[in-house]
Design an enzyme around this catalytic site. Structure first.
Site, PDB file in Angstrom:
ATOM      1  N   LYS A  99      -2.703  -0.511  -8.822  1.00 18.49           N
ATOM      2  CA  LYS A  99      -2.360  -0.045 -10.171  1.00 18.49           C
ATOM      3  C   LYS A  99      -0.996   0.635 -10.093  1.00 18.49           C
ATOM      4  O   LYS A  99      -0.925   1.866 -10.003  1.00 18.49           O
ATOM      5  CB  LYS A  99      -3.409   0.946 -10.669  1.00 18.49           C
ATOM      6  CG  LYS A  99      -4.769   0.309 -10.900  1.00 18.49           C
ATOM      7  CD  LYS A  99      -5.749   1.350 -11.409  1.00 18.49           C
ATOM      8  CE  LYS A  99      -7.127   0.711 -11.540  1.00 18.49           C
ATOM      9  NZ  LYS A  99      -8.200   1.682 -11.409  1.00 18.49           N
ATOM     10  N   SER A 127      -0.828  -1.290  12.589  1.00 21.43           N
ATOM     11  CA  SER A 127      -2.119  -1.437  13.247  1.00 21.43           C
ATOM     12  C   SER A 127      -2.687  -0.035  13.433  1.00 21.43           C
ATOM     13  O   SER A 127      -2.603   0.797  12.516  1.00 21.43           O
ATOM     14  CB  SER A 127      -1.918  -2.181  14.572  1.00 21.43           C
ATOM     15  OG  SER A 127      -3.102  -2.255  15.303  1.00 21.43           O
ATOM     16  N   ASP A 151      -2.663  -6.929  -4.846  1.00 24.27           N
ATOM     17  CA  ASP A 151      -3.963  -6.834  -4.196  1.00 24.27           C
ATOM     18  C   ASP A 151      -3.923  -7.848  -3.058  1.00 24.27           C
ATOM     19  O   ASP A 151      -3.869  -9.061  -3.312  1.00 24.27           O
ATOM     20  CB  ASP A 151      -5.092  -7.158  -5.186  1.00 24.27           C
ATOM     21  CG  ASP A 151      -6.465  -6.917  -4.578  1.00 24.27           C
ATOM     22  OD1 ASP A 151      -6.588  -6.980  -3.335  1.00 24.27           O
ATOM     23  OD2 ASP A 151      -7.415  -6.683  -5.349  1.00 24.27           O
ATOM     24  N   THR A 166      -3.780  11.618   6.168  1.00 28.59           N
ATOM     25  CA  THR A 166      -3.637  10.935   4.873  1.00 28.59           C
ATOM     26  C   THR A 166      -5.000  10.973   4.179  1.00 28.59           C
ATOM     27  O   THR A 166      -6.008  11.299   4.803  1.00 28.59           O
ATOM     28  CB  THR A 166      -3.249   9.443   5.050  1.00 28.59           C
ATOM     29  OG1 THR A 166      -4.416   8.737   5.515  1.00 28.59           O
ATOM     30  CG2 THR A 166      -2.104   9.241   6.014  1.00 28.59           C
ATOM     31  N   SER A 208     -10.984  -5.201  12.683  1.00 21.54           N
ATOM     32  CA  SER A 208      -9.854  -5.656  11.855  1.00 21.54           C
ATOM     33  C   SER A 208      -8.532  -5.340  12.534  1.00 21.54           C
ATOM     34  O   SER A 208      -7.581  -6.125  12.477  1.00 21.54           O
ATOM     35  CB  SER A 208      -9.910  -5.028  10.453  1.00 21.54           C
ATOM     36  OG  SER A 208      -9.533  -3.658  10.457  1.00 21.54           O
ATOM     37  N   SER A 213       0.105   5.836  -1.485  1.00 20.50           N
ATOM     38  CA  SER A 213      -0.543   6.936  -0.775  1.00 20.50           C
ATOM     39  C   SER A 213      -0.145   6.903   0.703  1.00 20.50           C
ATOM     40  O   SER A 213       0.344   5.880   1.189  1.00 20.50           O
ATOM     41  CB  SER A 213      -2.066   6.732  -0.931  1.00 20.50           C
ATOM     42  OG  SER A 213      -2.788   7.586  -0.099  1.00 20.50           O
ATOM     43  N   GLY A 214      -0.334   8.022   1.390  1.00 22.95           N
ATOM     44  CA  GLY A 214      -0.291   8.078   2.850  1.00 22.95           C
ATOM     45  C   GLY A 214       0.941   7.488   3.516  1.00 22.95           C
ATOM     46  O   GLY A 214       2.081   7.755   3.118  1.00 22.95           O
ATOM     47  N   TYR A 261     -13.722  -1.786  11.013  1.00 19.11           N
ATOM     48  CA  TYR A 261     -12.330  -1.299  10.959  1.00 19.11           C
ATOM     49  C   TYR A 261     -11.666  -1.602  12.299  1.00 19.11           C
ATOM     50  O   TYR A 261     -10.565  -2.159  12.339  1.00 19.11           O
ATOM     51  CB  TYR A 261     -12.302   0.203  10.668  1.00 19.11           C
ATOM     52  CG  TYR A 261     -10.896   0.772  10.643  1.00 19.11           C
ATOM     53  CD1 TYR A 261     -10.052   0.533   9.563  1.00 19.11           C
ATOM     54  CD2 TYR A 261     -10.404   1.516  11.708  1.00 19.11           C
ATOM     55  CE1 TYR A 261      -8.757   1.047   9.541  1.00 19.11           C
ATOM     56  CE2 TYR A 261      -9.120   2.031  11.698  1.00 19.11           C
ATOM     57  CZ  TYR A 261      -8.302   1.794  10.615  1.00 19.11           C
ATOM     58  OH  TYR A 261      -7.009   2.288  10.599  1.00 19.11           O
ATOM     59  N   SER A 262     -12.338  -1.240  13.393  1.00 18.64           N
ATOM     60  CA  SER A 262     -11.766  -1.497  14.726  1.00 18.64           C
ATOM     61  C   SER A 262     -11.538  -2.996  14.917  1.00 18.64           C
ATOM     62  O   SER A 262     -10.477  -3.417  15.396  1.00 18.64           O
ATOM     63  CB  SER A 262     -12.700  -0.958  15.810  1.00 18.64           C
ATOM     64  OG  SER A 262     -12.945   0.415  15.625  1.00 18.64           O
ATOM     65  N   GLY A 311       0.820  -1.220   0.000  1.00 23.57           N
ATOM     66  CA  GLY A 311       0.000   0.000   0.000  1.00 23.57           C
ATOM     67  C   GLY A 311       0.846   1.259   0.000  1.00 23.57           C
ATOM     68  O   GLY A 311       0.687   2.131   0.862  1.00 23.57           O
TER      69      GLY A 311
HETATM   70  N1  NAP Z   1      -4.644   7.614   8.472  1.00 25.59           N
HETATM   71  C1  NAP Z   1      -4.791   7.268   9.745  1.00 25.59           C
HETATM   72  O1  NAP Z   1      -5.276   8.082  10.581  1.00 25.59           O
HETATM   73  C2  NAP Z   1      -4.335   5.912  10.218  1.00 25.59           C
HETATM   74  C3  NAP Z   1      -4.204   5.731  11.610  1.00 25.59           C
HETATM   75  C4  NAP Z   1      -3.811   4.484  12.084  1.00 25.59           C
HETATM   76  C5  NAP Z   1      -3.545   3.457  11.210  1.00 25.59           C
HETATM   77  N2  NAP Z   1      -3.687   3.654   9.867  1.00 25.59           N
HETATM   78  C6  NAP Z   1      -3.404   2.507   8.981  1.00 25.59           C
HETATM   79  O2  NAP Z   1      -2.332   2.827   8.126  1.00 25.59           O
HETATM   80  C7  NAP Z   1      -2.445   2.089   6.912  1.00 25.59           C
HETATM   81  C8  NAP Z   1      -2.332   3.030   5.736  1.00 25.59           C
HETATM   82  O3  NAP Z   1      -3.366   3.979   5.819  1.00 25.59           O
HETATM   83  P1  NAP Z   1      -3.269   5.432   5.154  1.00 25.59           P
HETATM   84  O4  NAP Z   1      -3.913   6.362   6.114  1.00 25.59           O
HETATM   85  O5  NAP Z   1      -1.902   5.700   4.674  1.00 25.59           O
HETATM   86  O6  NAP Z   1      -4.322   5.221   3.945  1.00 25.59           O
HETATM   87  P2  NAP Z   1      -4.284   5.609   2.381  1.00 25.59           P
HETATM   88  O7  NAP Z   1      -3.553   6.879   2.179  1.00 25.59           O
HETATM   89  O8  NAP Z   1      -5.692   5.502   1.925  1.00 25.59           O
HETATM   90  O9  NAP Z   1      -3.412   4.414   1.738  1.00 25.59           O
HETATM   91  C9  NAP Z   1      -3.872   3.089   1.751  1.00 25.59           C
HETATM   92  C10 NAP Z   1      -2.983   2.218   0.901  1.00 25.59           C
HETATM   93  O10 NAP Z   1      -3.478   0.873   0.986  1.00 25.59           O
HETATM   94  C11 NAP Z   1      -3.558   0.344  -0.322  1.00 25.59           C
HETATM   95  N3  NAP Z   1      -4.623  -0.663  -0.432  1.00 25.59           N
HETATM   96  C12 NAP Z   1      -5.946  -0.539  -0.136  1.00 25.59           C
HETATM   97  N4  NAP Z   1      -6.587  -1.686  -0.408  1.00 25.59           N
HETATM   98  C13 NAP Z   1      -5.662  -2.544  -0.882  1.00 25.59           C
HETATM   99  C14 NAP Z   1      -5.687  -3.894  -1.337  1.00 25.59           C
HETATM  100  N5  NAP Z   1      -6.818  -4.620  -1.383  1.00 25.59           N
HETATM  101  N6  NAP Z   1      -4.533  -4.478  -1.754  1.00 25.59           N
HETATM  102  C15 NAP Z   1      -3.388  -3.779  -1.720  1.00 25.59           C
HETATM  103  N7  NAP Z   1      -3.287  -2.503  -1.324  1.00 25.59           N
HETATM  104  C16 NAP Z   1      -4.409  -1.905  -0.908  1.00 25.59           C
HETATM  105  C17 NAP Z   1      -3.795   1.537  -1.229  1.00 25.59           C
HETATM  106  O11 NAP Z   1      -3.279   1.210  -2.508  1.00 25.59           O
HETATM  107  P3  NAP Z   1      -4.094   1.231  -3.902  1.00 25.59           P
HETATM  108  O12 NAP Z   1      -5.480   1.754  -3.603  1.00 25.59           O
HETATM  109  O13 NAP Z   1      -3.291   2.144  -4.767  1.00 25.59           O
HETATM  110  O14 NAP Z   1      -4.059  -0.175  -4.348  1.00 25.59           O
HETATM  111  C18 NAP Z   1      -2.968   2.618  -0.567  1.00 25.59           C
HETATM  112  O15 NAP Z   1      -1.644   2.605  -1.031  1.00 25.59           O
HETATM  113  C19 NAP Z   1      -3.797   1.358   6.981  1.00 25.59           C
HETATM  114  O16 NAP Z   1      -3.579   0.012   7.402  1.00 25.59           O
HETATM  115  C20 NAP Z   1      -4.542   2.135   8.052  1.00 25.59           C
HETATM  116  O17 NAP Z   1      -5.509   1.352   8.695  1.00 25.59           O
HETATM  117  C21 NAP Z   1      -4.067   4.862   9.352  1.00 25.59           C
END
Ligand code: NAP
Length: 265
Positions: A35, A128, A50, A177, A145, A12-13, A142-143, A9
């Site tokens: 992609k 996590s 994926d 993000t 998971s 992004s982010g 989500y929680s 992943g």
């Molecule tokens: N943002 C927050 O506040 C926060 C806080 C705590 C934890 N997290 C965790 O941090 C992680 C990243 O989150 P983020 O905030 O950076 O989100 P994000 O910017 O939306 O990025 C999510 C990434 O996951 C990938 N992804 C989604 N579904 C996928 C799939 N089926 N197979 C492969 N890749 C997949 C997306 O890639 P594509 O769509 O390009 O395939 C993207 O690169 C997540 O596990 C999230 O739960 C986030």
């Protein structure tokens, strides 16, 4: 020889910031996207992945090993956040959330372990969340998971330690993000939840916008990778650090009042 690291992943982010930081620091960094051709690279080799597909996971790990002959560190970051009241969420939507955020991690770990066991070394870093300690209202699955990732990783830690493989959990609070934009709302809205759900989603959006930058999480991942003997849990950001401590010392009603206020429920 530079370590080979795979970050899922990374389009992004948090994943993007992490893969870029690792590439800048001289590691051989692979990132993934569904992609990959549309994802910017900046020193990161982007691969298709994926995490919902066994074949995709196997092909991705095989490509890394074919290109570098090794895979030293796996960062399981791919995920999304499904919102909506639990009752508004269909079992299919709930399963899809777990399929990516939990079974995606399981698939990746199963794919890298034979190589790490043969090498007698390796690191698995699972992203996590504070939501793996403190459930977020209107984000039940989500929680769930993230609670699942926590329990799974803790078991793995015991099992893999004697084999020379380290397991770490990274638990950020809110991170700024695009996760809110990328994430679906349960498709079966019920009037009973409408007003609270709307307030919660607004509060959630503000909390994400005011969150820490993803680079803070990336720095933590880098320190785990550089550590000779990393621990199991790392909390990133003020909220993620003090809320679990507070939870363990104050009565539930006091703690829950704070959570209700944060999410306007
Ligand atoms: N943002 C927050 O506040 C926060 C806080 C705590 C934890 N997290 C965790 O941090 C992680 C990243 O989150 P983020 O905030 O950076 O989100 P994000 O910017 O939306 O990025 C999510 C990434 O996951 C990938 N992804 C989604 N579904 C996928 C799939 N089926 N197979 C492969 N890749 C997949 C997306 O890639 P594509 O769509 O390009 O395939 C993207 O690169 C997540 O596990 C999230 O739960 C986030």
């Amino acid at each position: 020889m530079s370590k080979t690291i795979l970050v899922t992943g990374a389009s992004s982010g948090i994943g993007q910031a992490t893969a870029r930081l690792l590439a800048q620091r001289g590691f051989t960094a692979f990132g993934t996207a569904r992609k990959p051709q549309s994802a910017q690279s900046q020193g990161v080799t982007m691969l298709a992945l994926d995490v919902r597909s066994d074949d995709s996971v196997r092909a991705c790990v095989a490509q890394v090993v074919a290109q570098t002959g090794r895979l030293d560190v796996l960062v399981n970051n791919a995920g999304y956040s499904l919102t909506g009241a639990a009752e508004e969420t269909s079992v299919e939507e709930a399963k899809a959330q777990l399929e990516t955020n939990f079974f995606g991690v399981v698939r990746m770990v199963n794919a890298v372990l034979p190589g790490m066991r043969a090498a007698g070394t390796g690191k698995i870093i699972n992203i996590s969340s504070l939501a793996g300690n403190t459930a977020i209202p209107f984000s039940a699955f989500y929680s769930a998971s993230k609670f699942a990732v926590e329990g799974y990783s803790e078991s793995l830690w015991y099992e893999l330690r004697p084999l020379g493989i380290h397991v770490s959990l990274v638990e950020p609070g809110f991170v700024n993000t695009p996760i809110g934009e990328a994430s679906p709302v349960a498709a079966r809205p019920l009037p009973a939840y409408a007003a609270t759900r709307t307030r919660m989603l607004t509060a959630f959006g503000h909390a994400l916008a005011g969150g820490i930058p993803p680079e803070r999480v990336a720095q933590r991942v880098l320190r785990i990778i550089e550590s000779p003997d990393p621990g199991l849990r790392y909390r990133v950001g003020g909220q993620a650090t003090w809320l679990p401590r507070l939870r363990s010392v104050v009565p539930w009603s006091v703690y829950a009042a704070g959570v209700r206020k944060t999410f306007a429920v």
